[in-house]
Design a protein around this motif. Structure first.
Motif, PDB file in Angstrom:
ATOM      1  N   CYS A 191      -9.776   3.967   3.292  1.00 39.05           N
ATOM      2  CA  CYS A 191      -8.529   3.741   4.241  1.00 39.05           C
ATOM      3  C   CYS A 191      -7.821   5.039   4.642  1.00 39.05           C
ATOM      4  O   CYS A 191      -6.966   4.993   5.377  1.00 39.05           O
ATOM      5  CB  CYS A 191      -7.422   2.819   3.275  1.00 39.05           C
ATOM      6  SG  CYS A 191      -8.017   1.265   2.816  1.00 39.05           S
ATOM      7  N   CYS A 227     -13.015   6.752  -0.263  1.00 37.39           N
ATOM      8  CA  CYS A 227     -11.689   6.162   0.301  1.00 37.39           C
ATOM      9  C   CYS A 227     -11.938   5.581   1.846  1.00 37.39           C
ATOM     10  O   CYS A 227     -12.197   6.719   2.525  1.00 37.39           O
ATOM     11  CB  CYS A 227     -10.518   6.974   0.067  1.00 37.39           C
ATOM     12  SG  CYS A 227      -9.161   6.027   0.743  1.00 37.39           S
ATOM     13  N   GLY A 278      -5.783   0.494  -2.021  1.00 36.06           N
ATOM     14  CA  GLY A 278      -5.810   0.923  -3.493  1.00 36.06           C
ATOM     15  C   GLY A 278      -7.289   0.447  -4.131  1.00 36.06           C
ATOM     16  O   GLY A 278      -7.121   0.822  -5.323  1.00 36.06           O
TER      17      GLY A 278
END
Ligand code: FES
Ligand code: FES
Lengths: 669, 152
Positions: free
Chosen positions: B134, B132, B98
């Protein structure tokens, strides 16, 4: 009731986990287990960040073991607590334990009288009779169902969620001053005078403290530009260097027999250094007051970190409390522990005030330990029927872990830079069955004649440690690329060829799951399809991958289909999310990432972007074998499936990672 | 003193006008939803809207937003009601750690104001400056497409 479970006044249940949230959703899965075993609503469970002050020491959160280990501990603690509560309620309600039922924390007797966990928890101190807390068997209420992540709402609306966001009264901001290439020592430190900024030096360790963050940034930048360090030499070609600097040659597996081969194939593969490259660079907060040290950290192992802090700072462990606070996703051992020592060293000079140290993007790229470079030689013999009769796999690697707390000498980075430096502990290579560089080096296939050899290189000119999947990424890339080369040499279908050498029924099942997709693949100019498979660590989850690529000017991965068997799924959506994330990250490693020394920014170290990310489909096989971690299972198979798809598209084999346009062009001759 | 509007409120800040907006938001105004990722405009973790345009607050000096309107991730939700993008991100469980997601939410919200009916590839292109690590990309894209239908 227990140090790790408390029934709170607001009718929630407070549970201290021994495993840390790394963005993998572990807290949600653990909460699901607790809700199931205690028979309370999932919303009531509050998983509290682990701290050395109150949590069980469950070691490291790594290697996809959190659900296996943490889940077991959590389950046992909940069964124990439930047993105590039921035993006590039985007395209160005057009914036998066996006749009590529980619903959302309310214990009911047959006659309708009831008491809640929260009412009787304080008195339920007696050890329960054996087996009292074990739930009668029945369909699971919470487990096995997709549950939304309990930590996501705060992150999506922008609330404080990470250690980076903590603010303690009187907190100072800090930055560290280091060059961006390996160095031996500082030769001269620039003197500066800026109001509100102080410089802290201990040998070659230098940092700045300031009231305001931007002042700390500016001061550190100035010091870095004007100070001088003595650089240390690093090899130009690491793969060649590894082969020349072997410390120990180890037989990983030997099962020889006399075989007759018709055809022999040989090939060599390499994988580069790879960065964890978390989106949030490492950060820690430390406060040293009255001889006691408190540290807030996103370390994966708070007890190991405490142990090393105690050595380096010469403090008894009892005087140190290390508490976990979330960081950005880490995918292994990044700068988290190092920044914590850096912060503690600076806190010694902060007169009791808390110090927040944020590593910069440059610090993280320059100083986080990278996943080690590896080199592989494979050799195999095919018999007349096109079956593999002999297999040799030899590889070269540094150790794959340099986590703190695993050796009497500290591994933390700054320990070697102090005025009285500590000798650094080299990266060690964990033994099988989990393994470090040997992870997945032994093929799961049945070959009559087998030899697997590791060459361990102790010296580490560049910092290395665990990166998601450890040796498995490189080993599986090499093995599964080579399997494809052999299948081509034998004129066989890649799935059939693998199945021919594979007995394990669960392994066969994930490969067979891809057959319809593979048969129906779309054939077009410069498009290709590749298959690869592995059982992670040879003891973990099964994963087969089908990659679809388009090999234009650059190699684009258009689609990945993953078939996986992770045993019983605690949270199916969470499993799919982790497998998909792993596959996308592995695509990034495979296409783009080459951790050359000197990289300090996203421009030097590009990763896969939104426009480059493939579609990913995850097919989960359902069964109730014990749960296996999913976070790392896709890494190796994804790499090999892409390389195999590239071969299918263009007829060229690239054996060095990453599969860059330059390498593809070179391979095309 | 630099005066500007943050999430609809007039604020004045004494920090050095050259201070990157990110540190003003996080340290002076207590708005820590904008995260630090690179400090050089390369990752998107710190994105905010300035007069409706998404840009990196780490690379935006305080003086340049004087008398302008800044919206941070905290300002996307109004009176407890989540922004359609935030709702959709939750519905799609579109994150792992996140850390990238608040910057992504801001970029997506700014984008959807301009483009009410985007295609998947337009969404991807709009998010290309947001990294990002992840691998949550595809879920994010699904969420933004879903949010497009809910935009007022
Ligand atoms: S922190 Fe601002 S773009 Fe990376
Ligand atoms: S969810 Fe972790 S970086 Fe995007």
């Amino acid at each position: 009731m227990s140090r790790r479970i408390r029934f709170e006044r607001d009718r929630s249940v407070w549970i201290a986990s021994g495993k840390v949230e790394l963005g993998q959703g572990i807290n949600t899965a653990l909460a699901q287990i607790a809700a199931e075993e205690l028979d309370v609503a999932l919303e009531r469970i509050r998983i509290v960040a682990p701290s050395t002050a109150y949590s069980p020491d469950e070691g490291y959160t790594s290697g996809s073991m959190s659900i296996q280990e943490g889940g077991k501990g959590m389950r046992a603690a909940c069964v124990e607590a439930r047993g105590r509560l039921l035993a006590h309620a039985a007395q209160l309600l005057g009914a036998p334990i066996a006749e009590l039922t529980v619903e959302d924390g309310t214990i009911r007797a047959k006659n309708g009288s009831s008491v809640t966990y929260w009412e009787c928890a304080a008195e339920a101190t007696e050890a329960p009779p054996a087996g009292a807390g074990v739930k009668p068997s029945g369909p699971a209420r919470v487990l096995g169902k997709s549950a939304p992540r309990i930590d996501l709402p705060a992150k999506i609306i922008g609330q404080p969620a990470y250690v980076h966001d903590m603010k303690l009264p009187g907190m100072l901001h800090a930055r560290i001053v280091r060059p961006s290439r390996p160095f031996k020592r500082i030769v001269s430190l620039e003197r500066i005078k800026i109001p509100g900024v102080s410089v802290v030096q201990d040998g070659s360790f230098v940092g700045v403290l300031a009231e305001r963050e931007e002042a700390a940034i500016a001061a550190a930048k100035k010091l870095r530009e004007k100070s001088v360090w003595e650089e240390s030499r690093v090899p130009e070609d690491f793969h060649a260097w590894l082969r020349k600097n072997v410390t120990e040659r180890v037989i990983t597996k030997e099962a020889r027999s006399e075989v007759r081969g018709e055809k022999t194939l040989k090939a060599s593969y390499t994988k580069p250094f790879i960065a964890h490259a978390s989106i949030g660079p490492s950060c820690a907060i430390a406060r040293m007051k009255d001889g006691k040290l408190e540290v807030w950290t996103h370390s994966q192992g708070i007890f190991g970190l405490r142990h090393e802090l105690s050595i380096v700072l010469n403090l008894p462990v009892e005087s140190i409390v290390v508490t976990h606070a979330e960081g950005a996703g880490c995918y292994g051992h990044n700068g988290a522990d190092d920044v914590a020592l850096d912060a503690a060293l600076l806190a010694r000079a902060a007169s009791g005030r808390p110090v927040r140290l944020q590593w910069t993007r440059e610090d993280e790229f320059a100083w986080e330990p990278y996943g080690p470079a590896m080199s592989f030689d494979l050799e195999a013999k095919l018999d007349a029927s096109g079956g593999i009769v002999s297999w040799k796999h030899e590889f070269w690697s540094n150790g794959h872990t340099n986590r703190p707390g695993r050796s009497p000498k500290p591994a933390l980075f700054a320990a070697g830079q102090l005025a009285k430096p500590f000798e650094r502990t080299p990266a060690i290579d964990p033994a099988l069955p989990a393994g470090g560089s040997e992870r997945n080096a032994i093929p799961l296939y049945d070959f009559p004649d087998l030899l697997v050899v590791k060459n361990y290189v102790r010296e580490t000119p560049r910092r290395v440690s665990s990166l998601r999947a450890l040796g498995a990424y490189g080993n599986v890339f090499a093995i599964e690329s080579f399997m494809d080369e052999l299948a081509a040499a034998a004129g066989a279908d890649p799935i059939e060829f693998r199945l021919k050498h594979l007995k394990d029924p669960r392994a066969r099942a994930v490969l067979e799951r891809l057959i319809p997709e593979f048969r129906n693949r779309k054939k077009a100019e410069a498009w290709g399809h590749g298959i690869a498979f592995a059982k992670y660590k040879n003891i973990g989850a099964y994963c087969a991958v089908l990659a679809e690529v388009e090999a234009g000017e650059v190699l684009r991965v258009r689609r990945l289909v993953l078939a996986a068997d992770v045993g019983l799924q605690i949270n199916p959506d969470g499993v799919a999310n982790q497998l998909e994330g792993g596959a996308i990250q592995a695509t990034s490693w495979t296409l783009k990432e080459d951790g050359k020394i000197g990289a300090v920014s996203w421009e030097d170290y590009p990763i896969l972007k939104f426009t480059e990310v493939p579609k990913v489909e995850v097919l989960l096989l359902n069964n109730d074998f014990p749960s296996l971690g999913a976070g790392e299972a896709a890494q190796g198979p994804t790499a090999a499936a892409i390389a195999n798809a590239l071969y299918d598209a263009l007829g060229v084999r690239v054996r060095d990672l990453p599969l860059t346009p330059e390498r593809i062009v070179k391979a095309m001759g | 003193m630099t005066e500007f509007e943050v999430n609809g409120e007039r604020r004045s800040v004494a920090a050095d006008p050259d201070t990157p907006l990110l540190y003003v938001l996080r340290n002076d105004l207590g708005l820590v939803g904008s995260r630090y990722g690179c400090g050089t405009g390369q990752c998107g973790a710190c994105f905010v809207m300035v007069d409706g345009k998404a840009l990196p607050s780490c690379d935006t000096p305080l003086w340049s937003v004087a008398n302008k309107s800044v919206i941070t991730v905290e300002g996307l939700s109004k009176g407890g009601a989540l922004h359609p993008v935030q709702k959709a991100l939750l519905a799609e469980q579109a994150a792992q750690c996140g850390y990238c997601i608040s910057g992504i939410a801001v970029t997506a919200a700014a984008f959807l104001q301009q483009n009410k009916n985007p295609s998947e590839s337009e969404v991807r292109a709009a998010l290309d400056r947001n990294l990002c690590r992840c691998g949550a990309h595809n879920r994010v894209v699904r969420a933004v497409l879903r949010a497009a239908k809910e935009m007022p």
